[in-house]
Write an enzyme that holds these catalytic residues in place. Structure first.
Site, PDB file in Angstrom:
ATOM      1  N   GLY A  64       0.818  -1.203   0.000  1.00 26.02           N
ATOM      2  CA  GLY A  64       0.000   0.000   0.000  1.00 26.02           C
ATOM      3  C   GLY A  64       0.853   1.253   0.000  1.00 26.02           C
ATOM      4  O   GLY A  64       1.902   1.315  -0.649  1.00 26.02           O
ATOM      5  N   SER A  65       0.414   2.209   0.811  1.00 30.04           N
ATOM      6  CA  SER A  65       1.000   3.553   0.742  1.00 30.04           C
ATOM      7  C   SER A  65       2.488   3.603   1.055  1.00 30.04           C
ATOM      8  O   SER A  65       3.151   4.589   0.750  1.00 30.04           O
ATOM      9  CB  SER A  65       0.258   4.456   1.709  1.00 30.04           C
ATOM     10  OG  SER A  65      -1.120   4.348   1.479  1.00 30.04           O
TER      11      SER A  65
END
Lengths: 569, 116
Positions: free
Chosen positions: A279-280
């Protein structure tokens, strides 16, 4: 008559002389033979007869101990006895089986009898790794052809601690997993260099692991798993300059001392053999790429008011600011729209080229053999490029992600991570520049900012200048992204002005709690866990705390709040 | 003459036989000692290994933490508790607080004198 007698006398006397000569010759030979045998026996000691199969078993170079970076024993050999038999020498198999099964109740008599009745076999094991009492009991039976040898048994005094790194061996002390396997396979030359055949001993293999840091990491992650009711978790602490891994925890773990090690899927090494959409956390790579190609600077702005539409896909922000964001704001708010636009500005080809330079497209290889290849999209179009920018549709093993982020923060040099001890000089030889020094400086600034005011603020242990990036990925369940099954992670480093240690923490499916106000994103579980770990390991690792006036004001406020809380309570 | 030579030879055989026997006996003894010492060395090595393993097991951080939590009132050190050497220098008094030599007292010197 006389002539005849002369005739007879002559050869008779000669015959008598010959007989005496023959006899004395015989005696001389006999004595010489005895003398020769005597010399052979006294001067040249006869070699003891040994079983060839047994000899092969015993002549192996001793296995080196495994110790941590401070010399603490992680794996060692202890002596145990193993009972064996030579079926050819056993006079009465039935009687022998009866006696042995009486002394060792857990030995299967039927099987033993069958094995002893193989007349061509010269060697069979009766029972491996027996206690001294059992050994004496069988030895005192006095069965010909039955004996024992002192064997080595591998023990792991630290138990579960670092079990995934150290690995384990089978009953013949052959490495099956982890560093134990490395010592037998890829690291065989290294293992041989440790051995000293003259004294039949071996120097210990020194790992980069620090058991104290390892324990703190395991302790905090396991507490977090209990608290947030996660199904699994893990963490890594790495030296940014040398690539040494100080600690690697993957939970649930296993006990290497147990006899059976049928590991469940959850017990696999999540940090190496699992690939995850981080993810981020991957946004950091996109930012570094955009800085390095000169596509953005700190003052660039991106419009994050509207979702980004590519084909029939829409890219949204998790909690949209709905305004034009500057580069630092995109980082601290973790804006998907902003990051995706950045990647599109860089272009697909350069995006791929950059990821390849980071080594993110290839399998990362370390001493521990259980590593997984990154999962990449099959077709790399505009949409794939945009989603990879914020960590969707692209899965890597966590260690690989951490090694890349460490390189982005340490001045731009990628040092391959290792589980063995390595000096700064050795690391410098291996280091490869992957981004510019100036890019690394900007990344440090963003990471520090994000820990100060952004999503990673709960990991900001005041005094240790932490920098970090959070990630919350929705897990893919049945081919679709699930809304309530998440994988939360934190990646960071400290002290930020010149990072020395990088840290990764991951929790699999943490649940929202009342005290997290119903949130289960990274900032509420993985990040505070990382904060707790840093608070405990930083003093051990010799990172000196420093306070700015802002820090002191924050601390004062914290103390006041706590006092007020205590009063109310 | 021949008798004398024979007698001398017989004595020489007996003497050399005895010498050989006692030498052999001593060699055997020495060999036994060497084997025994070698066995003791390897037993000691095994014992050291076992004790090292036990020590490592007893000083597991997990175990120490549990014992510390149960029996000690210690808490993790917070960042604010670290003090730099420069900060300590401020607190060093300029004058020695107790002037033992001026008072004619030297407790450590007294102990040393007593021992002599």
């Amino acid at each position: 008559m006389s002539a005849e007698s002369f005739e007879l006398d002559g050869p008779g006397r000669i015959g008598g002389q010959n007989r005496v000569r023959l006899l004395s010759m015989f005696f001389v030979f006999a004595f010489m033979a005895i003398a020769f045998k005597l010399v052979m026996i006294t001067a040249f000691k006869e070699k003891e007869e040994t079983n060839p199969e047994l000899a092969a078993h015993l002549s192996r170079i001793p296995r080196p101990d495994i110790v941590d970076r401070n010399g603490k024993v992680l794996a060692t050999d202890i002596a145990v006895a193993s009972l064996y038999a030579d079926p050819r020498k056993i006079p009465d198999v039935d009687e022998a089986v009866e006696l042995i099964t009486a002394a060792l109740p857990d030995v299967n008599g039927k099987v033993l009898r069958q094995r002893l009745l193989q007349p061509k076999r010269a060697f069979i094991w009766i029972k491996r790794q027996v206690s001294p009492e059992e050994r004496d009991a069988v030895y005192n039976l006095g069965i010909p052809g039955v004996g024992y040898v002192n064997e080595r048994k591998r023990v792991y005094p630290q138990g579960r601690l670092a079990a995934h790194v150290v690995g384990y061996v089978d009953v013949d002390t052959q490495g099956i997993a982890g560093i134990e396997k490395f010592l037998d396979n890829e690291g065989a030359i290294y293992t041989a260099s440790l051995a000293d055949p003259e004294t039949q001993s071996a120097a210990p293999a020194e790992l980069s692991i620090d058991v104290r840091v390892q324990h703190i990491l395991t302790d905090e992650v396991s507490k977090a798993i209990t608290k947030y009711k996660a199904i699994a978790g893990g963490g890594i602490v790495m030296n940014v300059e040398t690539g040494e891994i100080l600690a690697l925890a993957s939970l649930p773990d296993f006990n290497p001392n147990a006899d059976t090690k049928a590991l469940s899927k959850e017990q696999q090494n999540h940090m190496l053999s699992g690939v995850y959409e981080l993810g981020s956390v991957i946004k950091a790579v996109t930012f570094a790429m955009a800085f390095d190609y000169g596509v953005i600077n700190m003052n660039s702005k991106y419009d994050a008011r509207y979702p980004l539409v590519i084909g029939n896909a829409r890219i949204n922000d998790y909690r949209g600011q709905n305004r034009v964001l500057t580069v630092p704001e995109i980082f601290t708010n973790s804006s998907n729209i902003g990051t995706a636009k950045m990647a599109l500005d860089v272009g697909i080809e350069r995006h791929q080229e950059f990821l390849r330079r980071m080594g993110l497209l290839d399998r990362l290889e370390t001493e521990v053999p259980e590593t997984a290849r990154p999962l990449l999209p099959r077709r790399w179009g505009k949409l794939a490029s945009a989603t990879i920018a914020f960590g969707h549709g692209f899965a890597v093993q966590p260690l690989q992600g951490l090694a890349v982020v460490a390189a982005l923060l340490n001045g731009g040099k990628h040092v391959p991570p290792t589980f063995m001890r390595r000096s700064k000089e050795e690391a410098d030889v291996l280091a490869q520049r992957i981004v510019k020094e100036s890019t690394s400086e900007k990344m440090r600034e963003l990471f520090r900012l994000n820990a100060n005011i952004g999503s990673a603020s709960k990991a900001n242990v005041i005094g240790y200048r932490v920098g970090g990036k959070t990630g919350t990925a929705e897990k893919v369940v049945g081919g679709r992204y699930s809304k309530d099954k998440r994988l939360t992670s934190f990646i960071g480093a400290f002290p930020m002005e010149r990072p020395r240690y990088a840290l990764f923490v991951m929790l699999d499916e943490p649940k929202p709690l009342p005290e997290t106000y119903g949130f289960a994103t990274s900032g509420w579980n993985a990040v505070p866990t990382a904060g707790k770990i840093i608070e405990r390991i930083a003093p051990l690792l010799g990172v000196e705390p420093q306070f700015t006036s802002e820090d002191l004001a924050k601390l004062e406020k914290q103390a006041k709040d706590k006092k007020a809380k205590d009063k109310r309570g | 003459m021949l008798k004398l030579v024979n007698a001398a030879l017989v004595i020489a055989v007996l003497v050399s036989g005895f010498a050989l026997y006692s030498l052999e006996h001593r060699t055997r003894g020495a060999e036994r000692d060497v084997a025994k010492i070698k066995r003791e060395i390897s037993e000691s090595r095994e014992a050291i290994k076992l004790l090292n393993a036990e020590w490592s097991s007893l000083t597991r951080p997990e175990r120490i933490q549990k014992l510390a939590e149960e029996n000690l009132k210690l808490q993790p050190t917070s960042a604010q508790q670290f003090v730099s050497v420069e900060d300590l220098l401020v607190k060093v008094p300029t004058e020695v607080p107790v002037k033992l030599e001026e008072e004619g007292k030297d407790p450590i010197g007294d102990i040393l004198e007593k021992m002599q």
